[in-house]
Design a protein around this motif. Sequence first.
Motif, PDB file in Angstrom:
ATOM      1  N   MET A  70       0.725   6.027  -4.432  1.00 11.91           N
ATOM      2  CA  MET A  70       0.884   6.149  -2.984  1.00 11.91           C
ATOM      3  C   MET A  70       2.287   6.670  -2.659  1.00 11.91           C
ATOM      4  O   MET A  70       3.283   5.977  -2.879  1.00 11.91           O
ATOM      5  N   THR A  71       2.363   7.883  -2.164  1.00 11.21           N
ATOM      6  CA  THR A  71       3.628   8.545  -1.852  1.00 11.21           C
ATOM      7  C   THR A  71       4.462   7.729  -0.883  1.00 11.21           C
ATOM      8  O   THR A  71       3.973   7.296   0.159  1.00 11.21           O
ATOM      9  N   GLY A  72       5.723   7.501  -1.241  1.00 15.21           N
ATOM     10  CA  GLY A  72       6.645   6.780  -0.369  1.00 15.21           C
ATOM     11  C   GLY A  72       6.564   5.273  -0.459  1.00 15.21           C
ATOM     12  O   GLY A  72       7.404   4.568   0.087  1.00 15.21           O
ATOM     13  N   GLY A  73       5.548   4.749  -1.124  1.00 13.42           N
ATOM     14  CA  GLY A  73       5.397   3.302  -1.249  1.00 13.42           C
ATOM     15  C   GLY A  73       5.141   2.624   0.084  1.00 13.42           C
ATOM     16  O   GLY A  73       4.845   3.251   1.102  1.00 13.42           O
ATOM     17  N   MET A  74       5.276   1.316   0.102  1.00 15.29           N
ATOM     18  CA  MET A  74       5.010   0.525   1.308  1.00 15.29           C
ATOM     19  C   MET A  74       6.047   0.780   2.406  1.00 15.29           C
ATOM     20  O   MET A  74       5.756   0.591   3.580  1.00 15.29           O
ATOM     21  N   MET A  75       7.236   1.250   2.029  1.00 14.33           N
ATOM     22  CA  MET A  75       8.266   1.524   3.034  1.00 14.33           C
ATOM     23  C   MET A  75       7.834   2.660   3.967  1.00 14.33           C
ATOM     24  O   MET A  75       8.233   2.698   5.129  1.00 14.33           O
ATOM     25  N   GLU A  76       7.007   3.574   3.476  1.00 12.08           N
ATOM     26  CA  GLU A  76       6.549   4.708   4.276  1.00 12.08           C
ATOM     27  C   GLU A  76       5.244   4.422   5.021  1.00 12.08           C
ATOM     28  O   GLU A  76       4.823   5.225   5.841  1.00 12.08           O
ATOM     29  N   ARG A  77       4.625   3.311   4.749  1.00 13.19           N
ATOM     30  CA  ARG A  77       3.344   2.986   5.365  1.00 13.19           C
ATOM     31  C   ARG A  77       3.525   2.659   6.838  1.00 13.19           C
ATOM     32  O   ARG A  77       4.416   1.906   7.211  1.00 13.19           O
TER      33      ARG A  77
END
Length: 66
Positions: free
Chosen positions: A54-61
């Motif tokens: 998942m691109t960017g991980g949870m910080m980008e969600r």
Amino acid sequence: MCRCSGVFSRCRRRKRKLIHLDKAKNYIVVCRSEGRSGMAARFLEQQGYSVTNMTGGMMERKGETV
């Protein structure tokens, strides 16, 4: 390593935990910022699994995290 439904707990134990994964399925891996999940995704791909990091991980969600 990140913990994905009990699959990964620590690097030294990850290989024996793979027995619980079905190579016929696709997996999405995620961590806080994509670093650890990127390592996990590369490892799984090398073992013959179909994986998406998942691109960017949870910080980008965007949105609520449950």
